[in-house]
Design an enzyme around this catalytic site. Structure first.
Site, PDB file in Angstrom:
ATOM      1  N   GLU A 219       0.807  -1.218   0.000  1.00  0.00           N
ATOM      2  CA  GLU A 219       0.000   0.000   0.000  1.00  0.00           C
ATOM      3  C   GLU A 219       0.839   1.267   0.000  1.00  0.00           C
ATOM      4  O   GLU A 219       0.294   2.366   0.115  1.00  0.00           O
ATOM      5  CB  GLU A 219      -0.966   0.002   1.195  1.00  0.00           C
ATOM      6  CG  GLU A 219      -2.051  -1.046   1.065  1.00  0.00           C
ATOM      7  CD  GLU A 219      -3.087  -0.982   2.179  1.00  0.00           C
ATOM      8  OE1 GLU A 219      -2.809  -0.385   3.250  1.00  0.00           O
ATOM      9  OE2 GLU A 219      -4.180  -1.535   1.979  1.00  0.00           O
TER      10      GLU A 219
ATOM     11  N   GLU B 216     -10.458  -4.504   8.616  1.00  0.00           N
ATOM     12  CA  GLU B 216      -9.384  -3.512   8.639  1.00  0.00           C
ATOM     13  C   GLU B 216      -8.334  -3.832   7.587  1.00  0.00           C
ATOM     14  O   GLU B 216      -7.892  -2.947   6.861  1.00  0.00           O
ATOM     15  CB  GLU B 216      -8.739  -3.463  10.031  1.00  0.00           C
ATOM     16  CG  GLU B 216      -7.597  -2.488  10.153  1.00  0.00           C
ATOM     17  CD  GLU B 216      -8.004  -1.033  10.021  1.00  0.00           C
ATOM     18  OE1 GLU B 216      -7.120  -0.206   9.742  1.00  0.00           O
ATOM     19  OE2 GLU B 216      -9.188  -0.692  10.187  1.00  0.00           O
TER      20      GLU B 216
ATOM     21  N   ASN C 119      -6.178   1.466  -5.881  1.00  0.00           N
ATOM     22  CA  ASN C 119      -5.990   0.015  -5.903  1.00  0.00           C
ATOM     23  C   ASN C 119      -7.061  -0.663  -6.761  1.00  0.00           C
ATOM     24  O   ASN C 119      -7.975  -1.318  -6.259  1.00  0.00           O
ATOM     25  CB  ASN C 119      -5.990  -0.531  -4.472  1.00  0.00           C
ATOM     26  CG  ASN C 119      -5.466  -1.944  -4.398  1.00  0.00           C
ATOM     27  OD1 ASN C 119      -5.342  -2.637  -5.398  1.00  0.00           O
ATOM     28  ND2 ASN C 119      -5.176  -2.379  -3.186  1.00  0.00           N
TER      29      ASN C 119
ATOM     30  N   TYR D 128     -13.419  -6.645  -5.122  1.00  0.00           N
ATOM     31  CA  TYR D 128     -14.556  -6.399  -4.228  1.00  0.00           C
ATOM     32  C   TYR D 128     -15.869  -6.292  -5.001  1.00  0.00           C
ATOM     33  O   TYR D 128     -16.897  -6.780  -4.543  1.00  0.00           O
ATOM     34  CB  TYR D 128     -14.313  -5.142  -3.386  1.00  0.00           C
ATOM     35  CG  TYR D 128     -13.128  -5.259  -2.461  1.00  0.00           C
ATOM     36  CD1 TYR D 128     -12.833  -6.452  -1.805  1.00  0.00           C
ATOM     37  CD2 TYR D 128     -12.287  -4.181  -2.236  1.00  0.00           C
ATOM     38  CE1 TYR D 128     -11.749  -6.559  -0.955  1.00  0.00           C
ATOM     39  CE2 TYR D 128     -11.201  -4.283  -1.378  1.00  0.00           C
ATOM     40  CZ  TYR D 128     -10.938  -5.469  -0.746  1.00  0.00           C
ATOM     41  OH  TYR D 128      -9.861  -5.581   0.100  1.00  0.00           O
TER      42      TYR D 128
END
Length: 166
Positions: A31, A88, A129, A136
């Site tokens: 990230e 998270e 991303n 997702y």
């Protein structure tokens, strides 16, 4: 590496803390946030396995190797009047990607949310991303347009807390 039928999901135990810490470092690097990664093994041990655990972890193993993880905690929706599950972190090591591990972790968390009677399953994703966003969407997730994450931390958190008075 074996095929996907050799993947095993399980709740983390205290002995897994070093592996969890390594996975978090891998996620921070992916990230581009490694400079923000300051958690220690002691921090994780206390947060995950102390007297009042703040979060839970499901680990994915492939051929006896820790391949990925999902770290989550309970949130609450006042509108629903019910708890929710907040993801998270989700991370699969690069050499284990493409085996359905991320999908298996996500479906396990969805099942936990349903089993526990939670009203929702939520998470945030970095807007750059695209692979994660596409993943997702393939799971049926939808963006929460109109919402922006807000954060107060570090010195700003201490300054805000100091305003609390008595």
């Amino acid at each position: 590496m074996p095929d996907s039928h050799a993947i095993r999901l399980r709740p983390a135990v205290p002995a897994d803390v070093p592996a969890i810490l390594e996975l978090i470092r891998g996620l921070a690097e992916y990230e581009r946030l490694a400079h923000e990664m300051v958690a220690t093994a002691a921090d994780l041990e206390a947060a995950l396995f102390g007297p009042r655990p703040a979060a839970e972890v499901v680990l994915a193993e492939c051929d006896g190797h820790v391949a990925g993880f999902a770290l989550f905690f309970v949130s609450f929706s006042t509108f629903l009047g019910r708890p929710g599950l907040y993801l998270e972190d989700l991370f699969v090591r690069p050499d284990f990607r493409g085996r359905g591990i991320g999908r298996r972790l996500m479906t396990r968390l969805a099942a936990l949310a349903v089993e526990r009677g939670y009203g929702r399953f939520e998470w945030s994703v970095l807007d750059w991303n695209r692979p994660a966003i596409d993943f997702y969407r393939s799971l049926g997730a939808r963006p929460m347009d109109g919402w922006t994450v807000q954060r107060v931390d570090g010195e700003a958190l201490r300054a805000l807390a100091a305003r609390a008075g008595g």
